[in-house]
Enzyme design. Structure first.
Site, PDB file in Angstrom:
ATOM      1  N   HIS A 107       0.835  -1.210   0.000  1.00  0.00           N
ATOM      2  CA  HIS A 107       0.000   0.000   0.000  1.00  0.00           C
ATOM      3  C   HIS A 107       0.867   1.256   0.000  1.00  0.00           C
ATOM      4  CE1 HIS A 107      -4.194  -1.544   1.379  1.00  0.00           C
ATOM      5  NE2 HIS A 107      -3.673  -2.309   0.436  1.00  0.00           N
ATOM      6  N   TYR A 134      -9.233   5.832   7.410  1.00  0.00           N
ATOM      7  CA  TYR A 134      -9.381   6.235   8.813  1.00  0.00           C
ATOM      8  C   TYR A 134     -10.390   7.384   8.841  1.00  0.00           C
ATOM      9  CZ  TYR A 134      -5.081   3.675  10.034  1.00  0.00           C
ATOM     10  OH  TYR A 134      -4.130   2.697  10.244  1.00  0.00           O
ATOM     11  N   PRO A 183      -4.090   0.578  18.705  1.00  0.00           N
ATOM     12  CA  PRO A 183      -3.790   0.111  17.342  1.00  0.00           C
ATOM     13  C   PRO A 183      -4.021   1.151  16.240  1.00  0.00           C
ATOM     14  CG  PRO A 183      -5.783  -0.923  18.180  1.00  0.00           C
ATOM     15  CD  PRO A 183      -5.207  -0.152  19.296  1.00  0.00           C
ATOM     16  N   LYS A 191       1.142   0.157  15.080  1.00  0.00           N
ATOM     17  CA  LYS A 191       2.530   0.054  15.525  1.00  0.00           C
ATOM     18  C   LYS A 191       2.847  -1.201  16.332  1.00  0.00           C
ATOM     19  CE  LYS A 191       3.736   3.261  13.338  1.00  0.00           C
ATOM     20  NZ  LYS A 191       4.439   2.776  12.174  1.00  0.00           N
ATOM     21  N   TYR A 249       3.948   6.568  10.139  1.00  0.00           N
ATOM     22  CA  TYR A 249       3.097   5.425   9.801  1.00  0.00           C
ATOM     23  C   TYR A 249       3.900   4.345   9.078  1.00  0.00           C
ATOM     24  CZ  TYR A 249      -1.248   2.988   8.602  1.00  0.00           C
ATOM     25  OH  TYR A 249      -2.260   2.057   8.504  1.00  0.00           O
TER      26      TYR A 249
HETATM   27  P1  FAS Z   1       1.655 -11.455  21.887  1.00  0.00           P
HETATM   28  O1  FAS Z   1       0.688 -11.066  22.958  1.00  0.00           O
HETATM   29  O2  FAS Z   1       1.185 -11.516  20.489  1.00  0.00           O
HETATM   30  O3  FAS Z   1       2.268 -12.901  22.213  1.00  0.00           O
HETATM   31  C1  FAS Z   1       2.597 -13.255  23.541  1.00  0.00           C
HETATM   32  C2  FAS Z   1       2.553 -14.772  23.610  1.00  0.00           C
HETATM   33  O4  FAS Z   1       3.042 -15.182  24.891  1.00  0.00           O
HETATM   34  C3  FAS Z   1       1.123 -15.310  23.486  1.00  0.00           C
HETATM   35  O5  FAS Z   1       1.066 -16.290  22.481  1.00  0.00           O
HETATM   36  C4  FAS Z   1       0.842 -15.898  24.865  1.00  0.00           C
HETATM   37  O6  FAS Z   1       0.040 -17.056  24.798  1.00  0.00           O
HETATM   38  C5  FAS Z   1       2.231 -16.241  25.356  1.00  0.00           C
HETATM   39  N1  FAS Z   1       2.355 -16.275  26.828  1.00  0.00           N
HETATM   40  C6  FAS Z   1       1.863 -15.401  27.729  1.00  0.00           C
HETATM   41  N2  FAS Z   1       2.207 -15.778  28.976  1.00  0.00           N
HETATM   42  C7  FAS Z   1       2.938 -16.933  28.864  1.00  0.00           C
HETATM   43  C8  FAS Z   1       3.567 -17.812  29.784  1.00  0.00           C
HETATM   44  N3  FAS Z   1       3.510 -17.580  31.109  1.00  0.00           N
HETATM   45  N4  FAS Z   1       4.242 -18.894  29.308  1.00  0.00           N
HETATM   46  C9  FAS Z   1       4.314 -19.123  27.982  1.00  0.00           C
HETATM   47  N5  FAS Z   1       3.736 -18.333  27.043  1.00  0.00           N
HETATM   48  C10 FAS Z   1       3.049 -17.250  27.487  1.00  0.00           C
HETATM   49  N6  FAS Z   1      -1.449  -4.276  16.715  1.00  0.00           N
HETATM   50  C11 FAS Z   1      -1.570  -3.623  15.539  1.00  0.00           C
HETATM   51  O7  FAS Z   1      -0.562  -3.111  15.034  1.00  0.00           O
HETATM   52  N7  FAS Z   1      -2.791  -3.533  14.908  1.00  0.00           N
HETATM   53  C12 FAS Z   1      -3.921  -4.126  15.431  1.00  0.00           C
HETATM   54  O8  FAS Z   1      -5.000  -4.019  14.869  1.00  0.00           O
HETATM   55  C13 FAS Z   1      -3.830  -4.825  16.635  1.00  0.00           C
HETATM   56  N8  FAS Z   1      -4.923  -5.464  17.152  1.00  0.00           N
HETATM   57  C14 FAS Z   1      -4.799  -6.115  18.351  1.00  0.00           C
HETATM   58  C15 FAS Z   1      -5.908  -6.798  18.929  1.00  0.00           C
HETATM   59  C16 FAS Z   1      -5.787  -7.449  20.168  1.00  0.00           C
HETATM   60  C17 FAS Z   1      -6.992  -8.146  20.768  1.00  0.00           C
HETATM   61  C18 FAS Z   1      -4.558  -7.427  20.860  1.00  0.00           C
HETATM   62  C19 FAS Z   1      -4.422  -8.060  22.227  1.00  0.00           C
HETATM   63  C20 FAS Z   1      -3.452  -6.793  20.279  1.00  0.00           C
HETATM   64  C21 FAS Z   1      -3.567  -6.150  19.027  1.00  0.00           C
HETATM   65  N9  FAS Z   1      -2.475  -5.527  18.415  1.00  0.00           N
HETATM   66  C22 FAS Z   1      -2.563  -4.871  17.249  1.00  0.00           C
HETATM   67  C23 FAS Z   1      -1.185  -5.575  19.004  1.00  0.00           C
HETATM   68  C24 FAS Z   1      -0.591  -6.915  18.689  1.00  0.00           C
HETATM   69  O9  FAS Z   1      -0.488  -7.084  17.305  1.00  0.00           O
HETATM   70  C25 FAS Z   1       0.729  -6.988  19.394  1.00  0.00           C
HETATM   71  O10 FAS Z   1       1.500  -5.820  19.192  1.00  0.00           O
HETATM   72  C26 FAS Z   1       1.526  -8.197  19.000  1.00  0.00           C
HETATM   73  O11 FAS Z   1       0.714  -9.328  19.191  1.00  0.00           O
HETATM   74  C27 FAS Z   1       2.772  -8.211  19.863  1.00  0.00           C
HETATM   75  O12 FAS Z   1       3.373  -9.441  19.731  1.00  0.00           O
HETATM   76  P2  FAS Z   1       4.075 -10.146  20.990  1.00  0.00           P
HETATM   77  O13 FAS Z   1       4.915  -9.145  21.677  1.00  0.00           O
HETATM   78  O14 FAS Z   1       4.656 -11.394  20.455  1.00  0.00           O
HETATM   79  O15 FAS Z   1       2.888 -10.458  22.024  1.00  0.00           O
HETATM   80  C1  PHB Z   2      -5.778  -4.080  10.727  1.00  0.00           C
HETATM   81  O1  PHB Z   2      -5.824  -4.307   9.506  1.00  0.00           O
HETATM   82  O2  PHB Z   2      -6.082  -4.945  11.598  1.00  0.00           O
HETATM   83  C2  PHB Z   2      -5.361  -2.709  11.191  1.00  0.00           C
HETATM   84  C3  PHB Z   2      -4.825  -1.826  10.265  1.00  0.00           C
HETATM   85  C4  PHB Z   2      -4.425  -0.557  10.690  1.00  0.00           C
HETATM   86  C5  PHB Z   2      -4.577  -0.203  12.028  1.00  0.00           C
HETATM   87  C6  PHB Z   2      -5.106  -1.105  12.959  1.00  0.00           C
HETATM   88  C7  PHB Z   2      -5.503  -2.370  12.534  1.00  0.00           C
HETATM   89  O3  PHB Z   2      -4.203   1.046  12.434  1.00  0.00           O
END
Ligand code: FAS
Ligand code: PHB
Length: 401
Positions: free
Chosen positions: A72, A201, A295, A299, A387
């Protein structure tokens, strides 16, 4: 079992770190508390910065991304029922972003790690991390019905916001900065072809909306909703109607989304959080274990990738030269980038969302900022640079504190 680097958490941070270490000839073990199916289907991020794409390619996980990822060159802002495009390459000297879901990133990294990487244990919940300040930390985890022990040289907490490793940093030296927001996101995944080429957005009197995508046939859409919203209170038709209302534009009268089967629906709270330092002794924090961003700025996943890219380089430097200088600089190096992303995410969130308590003055400030981005290439470039992501090698601006 013993390993050089014990990685707690098999999300994008832990999995990418394991691959980058593997490619540097450094052994690791990944302990993930959930099962593979759960981790691979968890709906989260969708936008990858150039640096993240580069890291995935360096880790050997770029093939499907290059085949199926969508490149994009901009985003669209909608406000005052008008549309304005932010042209990334024109404003940043060629930078762009990729649309490739976090679920797919995780699937690619898991497949790689299981094919030729070190141990990746699912259903392995880490219970304690001991000896953080000793040369041989000990990780205790529950797996296959019994408690087991992993000794190591280093531990990296990639266990997300609800993980336990952050707690290994003693409260006496740990500072956590937090901000919560008076609204959440209701997100849906739909079998509906996006009728837009780039993400939209939207700031509207009814609240924020975001139109994203996963493929030419799958839409990913978000609505600002009050905190505590129950997804069950939002039947599909109500969501589609509200999205159309918030995304409406006089630039294209009658513009509407194409509708389809909603295959996932969830509410995501909005939070900013930074834990400093991102290290204690031989225990490091990376990704959501150390920081959270709302989100809106896309980032979260990219910050996690940046942390582990810096950390893998530091471990490789130690392995090659015996010098711990990059490891010692890890926390400060990452926190500069983290705070930049925290500010950008806060900026995008507060500019585009309607705080239930805001008044006409607040709205005037929001619209003024949006007008500025639409009319000033300098203001638009500031958004575009943040961004698309600042290059990893951003020169050190001095200690983060
Ligand atoms: P994660 O949380 O992805 O991974 C951590 C892992 O550790 C998990 O698999 C968990 O099961 C494991 N874990 C935890 N405790 C443990 C233990 N005691 N023993 C072993 N394993 C354990 N970011 C965006 O940029 N755009 C979005 O739209 C967006 N939407 C999101 C929606 C939700 C619901 C959430 C919660 C986050 C969202 N994020 C988004 C942010 C997300 O993408 C995170 O930045 C990303 O998952 C970060 O990755 P990790 O640091 O690996 O953490
Ligand atoms: C998504 O595609 O999940 C998404 C994209 C941009 C954002 C947040 C989420 O800022």
């Amino acid at each position: 079992m013993h390993t050089t680097v014990a990685i707690v958490g098999g999300g994008p941070a832990g999995l990418l770190l394991a691959r980058l270490l593997h490619n540097a000839g450094i052994d690791s073990v990944v302990l993930e508390r959930r099962d593979r199916a759960y981790v691979e289907q968890r709906q989260r991020a969708g936008i990858l910065e150039q640096a993240t794409v580069d890291a995935l390619r360096a880790a050997g996980a770029g093939a499907r991304l290059d085949r199926e990822g969508l490149v994009h060159d901009g985003i669209e802002l909608r406000f005052r029922r008008r549309t304005h495009r932010v042209d990334f390459p024109a404003l940043t000297g060629g930078r762009r972003v990729w649309v490739y879901a976090q679920t797919e990133v995780v699937k690619d990294l898991i497949a790689l790690q299981l094919s030729d990487g070190g141990p990746l244990l699912f259903d392995a919940e880490v219970l304690t991390v001991e000896g953080a300040a000793t040369p041989r930390p000990v990780v205790r985890y529950a797996h296959e019905g019994r408690e087991q022990t992993l000794t190591c040289d280093y531990v990296v907490g990639c266990d997300g916001f609800h993980g336990i490793v952050r707690g290994v940093v003693p409260e006496s030296v740990r500072t956590t900065h937090e901000r919560t927001y008076p609204y959440s996101w209701l997100g849906i995944l739909a079998e509906a072809p996006p009728v837009y080429d780039e993400l939209i957005y939207a700031h509207s009197e009814r609240g924020f909306a975001l139109a994203s995508m996963r493929s030419p046939t799958v839409s990913r859409l978000y609505l600002q909703v009050p905190n505590g919203t129950d997804p069950a209170d939002w039947p599909d038709e109500r969501i589609w109607d509200e999205l159309d209302a918030r995304l409406a534009t006089d630039t294209e009268p009658g513009w509407r989304l194409e509708r389809g089967a909603v295959t996932a629906k969830s509410v995501l709270p909005m939070r900013s959080s930074v834990t400093e330092p991102m290290r204690h002794g031989r225990v490091f924090l990376a990704g959501d274990a150390a920081h959270i961003v709302p989100p809106t700025g896309a980032k979260g996943l990219n910050l996690a990738a940046a942390d582990v890219t810096v950390l893998a380089r530091a471990f490789a430097h130690l392995d090659r030269t015996g010098s711990a200088e990059l490891l010692d600089a890890y926390s400060d190096t990452c926190l500069r980038r983290v705070w930049r992303a925290e500010h950008f995410s806060y900026f995008m969130t507060t500019m585009l969302h309607t705080d239930p308590a805001q008044d006409g003055f607040d709205t005037g400030l929001q619209l003024s900022q949006l007008d500025r981005i639409a009319t000033s290439p300098h203001a638009a470039a500031e958004l575009a640079e943040n961004y698309t992501g600042l290059p990893l090698g951003v020169p050190a601006a001095g200690p983060s504190s």
